[in-house]
Scaffold this active site. Structure first.
Site, PDB file in Angstrom:
ATOM      1  N   GLN A   1      26.162 -41.505   9.970  1.00 50.90           N
ATOM      2  CA  GLN A   1      25.928 -40.855  11.266  1.00 50.90           C
ATOM      3  C   GLN A   1      24.542 -41.222  11.782  1.00 50.90           C
ATOM      4  O   GLN A   1      24.352 -41.482  12.969  1.00 50.90           O
ATOM      5  CB  GLN A   1      26.067 -39.329  11.124  1.00 50.90           C
ATOM      6  CG  GLN A   1      26.045 -38.573  12.448  1.00 50.90           C
ATOM      7  CD  GLN A   1      27.254 -38.853  13.321  1.00 50.90           C
ATOM      8  OE1 GLN A   1      28.345 -39.138  12.828  1.00 50.90           O
ATOM      9  NE2 GLN A   1      27.069 -38.799  14.628  1.00 50.90           N
TER      10      GLN A   1
ATOM     11  N   ALA B   1      26.406 -37.346  17.815  1.00 53.64           N
ATOM     12  CA  ALA B   1      25.880 -36.149  17.146  1.00 53.64           C
ATOM     13  C   ALA B   1      24.727 -36.508  16.216  1.00 53.64           C
ATOM     14  O   ALA B   1      24.651 -37.618  15.684  1.00 53.64           O
ATOM     15  CB  ALA B   1      26.987 -35.487  16.352  1.00 53.64           C
TER      16      ALA B   1
ATOM     17  N   SER C   1      27.736 -33.570  12.860  1.00 52.66           N
ATOM     18  CA  SER C   1      29.034 -34.142  13.228  1.00 52.66           C
ATOM     19  C   SER C   1      30.121 -33.513  12.371  1.00 52.66           C
ATOM     20  O   SER C   1      29.974 -33.388  11.157  1.00 52.66           O
ATOM     21  CB  SER C   1      29.044 -35.655  13.006  1.00 52.66           C
ATOM     22  OG  SER C   1      30.380 -36.124  13.051  1.00 52.66           O
TER      23      SER C   1
ATOM     24  N   HIS D   1      32.770 -34.846  11.581  1.00 53.48           N
ATOM     25  CA  HIS D   1      33.321 -35.859  10.678  1.00 53.48           C
ATOM     26  C   HIS D   1      32.681 -35.783   9.286  1.00 53.48           C
ATOM     27  O   HIS D   1      33.290 -36.161   8.304  1.00 53.48           O
ATOM     28  CB  HIS D   1      33.142 -37.254  11.278  1.00 53.48           C
ATOM     29  CG  HIS D   1      34.103 -37.520  12.405  1.00 53.48           C
ATOM     30  ND1 HIS D   1      35.392 -37.924  12.202  1.00 53.48           N
ATOM     31  CD2 HIS D   1      33.959 -37.392  13.755  1.00 53.48           C
ATOM     32  CE1 HIS D   1      36.012 -38.063  13.371  1.00 53.48           C
ATOM     33  NE2 HIS D   1      35.154 -37.743  14.334  1.00 53.48           N
TER      34      HIS D   1
ATOM     35  N   ASP E   1      39.956 -38.705  13.824  1.00 57.43           N
ATOM     36  CA  ASP E   1      40.256 -39.244  15.146  1.00 57.43           C
ATOM     37  C   ASP E   1      41.578 -39.983  15.027  1.00 57.43           C
ATOM     38  O   ASP E   1      41.766 -40.780  14.103  1.00 57.43           O
ATOM     39  CB  ASP E   1      39.157 -40.211  15.601  1.00 57.43           C
ATOM     40  CG  ASP E   1      37.830 -39.496  15.839  1.00 57.43           C
ATOM     41  OD1 ASP E   1      37.853 -38.289  16.141  1.00 57.43           O
ATOM     42  OD2 ASP E   1      36.783 -40.156  15.714  1.00 57.43           O
TER      43      ASP E   1
ATOM     44  N   GLU F   1      38.005 -34.656  24.140  1.00 60.92           N
ATOM     45  CA  GLU F   1      38.354 -35.728  23.188  1.00 60.92           C
ATOM     46  C   GLU F   1      39.782 -35.521  22.690  1.00 60.92           C
ATOM     47  O   GLU F   1      39.998 -34.859  21.683  1.00 60.92           O
ATOM     48  CB  GLU F   1      37.387 -35.732  21.985  1.00 60.92           C
ATOM     49  CG  GLU F   1      35.976 -36.151  22.332  1.00 60.92           C
ATOM     50  CD  GLU F   1      35.101 -36.427  21.099  1.00 60.92           C
ATOM     51  OE1 GLU F   1      35.602 -36.297  19.966  1.00 60.92           O
ATOM     52  OE2 GLU F   1      33.932 -36.765  21.298  1.00 60.92           O
TER      53      GLU F   1
ATOM     54  N   TRP G   1      41.637 -37.195  21.074  1.00 64.60           N
ATOM     55  CA  TRP G   1      41.919 -37.884  19.808  1.00 64.60           C
ATOM     56  C   TRP G   1      41.346 -37.171  18.579  1.00 64.60           C
ATOM     57  O   TRP G   1      41.677 -37.487  17.460  1.00 64.60           O
ATOM     58  CB  TRP G   1      41.330 -39.302  19.857  1.00 64.60           C
ATOM     59  CG  TRP G   1      39.835 -39.295  20.109  1.00 64.60           C
ATOM     60  CD1 TRP G   1      38.851 -39.124  19.163  1.00 64.60           C
ATOM     61  CD2 TRP G   1      39.160 -39.446  21.357  1.00 64.60           C
ATOM     62  NE1 TRP G   1      37.608 -39.151  19.755  1.00 64.60           N
ATOM     63  CE2 TRP G   1      37.768 -39.355  21.110  1.00 64.60           C
ATOM     64  CE3 TRP G   1      39.587 -39.666  22.680  1.00 64.60           C
ATOM     65  CZ2 TRP G   1      36.810 -39.458  22.115  1.00 64.60           C
ATOM     66  CZ3 TRP G   1      38.613 -39.762  23.679  1.00 64.60           C
ATOM     67  CH2 TRP G   1      37.258 -39.660  23.392  1.00 64.60           C
ATOM     68  N   HIS G   2      40.445 -36.222  18.790  1.00 60.43           N
ATOM     69  CA  HIS G   2      39.715 -35.625  17.655  1.00 60.43           C
ATOM     70  C   HIS G   2      40.388 -34.328  17.186  1.00 60.43           C
ATOM     71  O   HIS G   2      40.399 -33.330  17.903  1.00 60.43           O
ATOM     72  CB  HIS G   2      38.267 -35.364  18.075  1.00 60.43           C
ATOM     73  CG  HIS G   2      37.402 -34.774  16.991  1.00 60.43           C
ATOM     74  ND1 HIS G   2      36.354 -35.452  16.400  1.00 60.43           N
ATOM     75  CD2 HIS G   2      37.434 -33.567  16.390  1.00 60.43           C
ATOM     76  CE1 HIS G   2      35.782 -34.674  15.490  1.00 60.43           C
ATOM     77  NE2 HIS G   2      36.417 -33.521  15.469  1.00 60.43           N
TER      78      HIS G   2
END
Ligand SMILES: [Zn+2]
Length: 265
Positions: free
Chosen positions: A149, A170, A175, A177, A184, A233, A235-236
């Site tokens: 990140q 981020a 984040s 993730h 995603d 978003e 996709w997230h």
């Protein structure tokens, strides 16, 4: 049906509110009849908390402020609220595995193909169910370490300057993730890219409508930008578990809003 409503009405006339409150086995049509009656004398009923909104204390962020930053201390919490206000620092999940799904980058065994075990299993089930419904999904980006990140943010700063970079990327530790609970997701129709258009395509629509059945939520919905701090978003997707995902979905909430409504048990 007619008879039950008539009987209910007669009983209401005779018995008033106490009848409805003491009888839990009444049918739903009768419930509707008693509802308006109860509103007149509603003190007792309104104090009950919806069991869907009771949440064990372990699911709330335990926060310690370090150098002005809210640091989450229970980072492995599956409901961890990680955003621009709360950081998980350099946390690394202990149970990262590679879900057995199709990836947009083929079969490469790379960091972003990993997720925490529970989320990975849920993702596999979601992708299988999608396929049965004629939807072909591709995982694009899952786990992202603190270091990765940081590298992404540094590269973006070099590209567009700090002010613009921090809006789109981020900070390390902030984040989702990095929790190993986010993925995603894209499809061939989007050329395996992460685009806003995905939300309009049948693949993106199926995901938005069914993800909660597998424990995922669309984390950054349209119209909630001010709440999440992120642009839409489509996709997230973030794993939170089936029960929580279903409450969040039904109420059209974000994870931030969920925590505003739940009561600590
Ligand atoms: Zn993402």
């Amino acid at each position: 049906m007619k008879t039950t409503i008539t009987i209910a009405s007669v009983l209401l006339l005779l018995g008033g509110c106490s009848w409805g409150q003491n009888n839990d086995s009444i049918t739903s049509s009768e419930n509707k009849v008693t509802q308006s009656q109860n509103n007149i004398n509603s003190n007792q009923k309104h104090q009950q908390v919806d069991p869907d909104l009771m949440l064990e204390s372990k699911f709330f962020n335990q926060v310690k402020i370090v150098n002005g930053v809210n640091m989450i201390e229970n980072s492995s919490n599956v409901l961890s609220l990680v955003n621009k206000q709360y950081s998980i620092g350099s946390y690394e999940p202990k149970d990262l595995v590679r879900p057995k799904v199709q990836f947009s980058f083929g079969n490469q065994d790379i960091e972003k193909s990993y997720m925490r075990k529970e989320a990975a299993t849920a993702l596999e089930n979601m992708f299988k169910s999608a396929e049965k419904n004629g939807i072909q999904l591709f995982a694009s980006s899952g786990y992202r370490s603190y270091e990765r990140q940081k590298a992404l943010l540094d590269a973006e700063i070099a590209n567009v300057g700090k002010q613009k970079a921090v809006q789109a990327v981020a900070n390390p530790g902030q984040s989702e993730h990095q929790t190993g609970l986010a993925m995603d997701i894209t499809s061939e129709s989007e050329n395996f890219l992460l685009t806003e258009n995905f939300g309009k395509h049948k693949d993106g629509i199926w995901l938005r409508e069914h993800a909660h059945e597998f424990g995922f939520i669309l984390r950054y919905p349209k119209g909630k930008e001010k709440v999440t701090g992120y642009e839409y978003e489509p996709w997230h997707f973030r794993y939170v578990g089936k029960k929580h995902a279903s409450v969040i979905y039904k109420n059209d909430w974000t994870l931030e809003e969920y925590f505003q409504h739940v009561k600590k048990m």
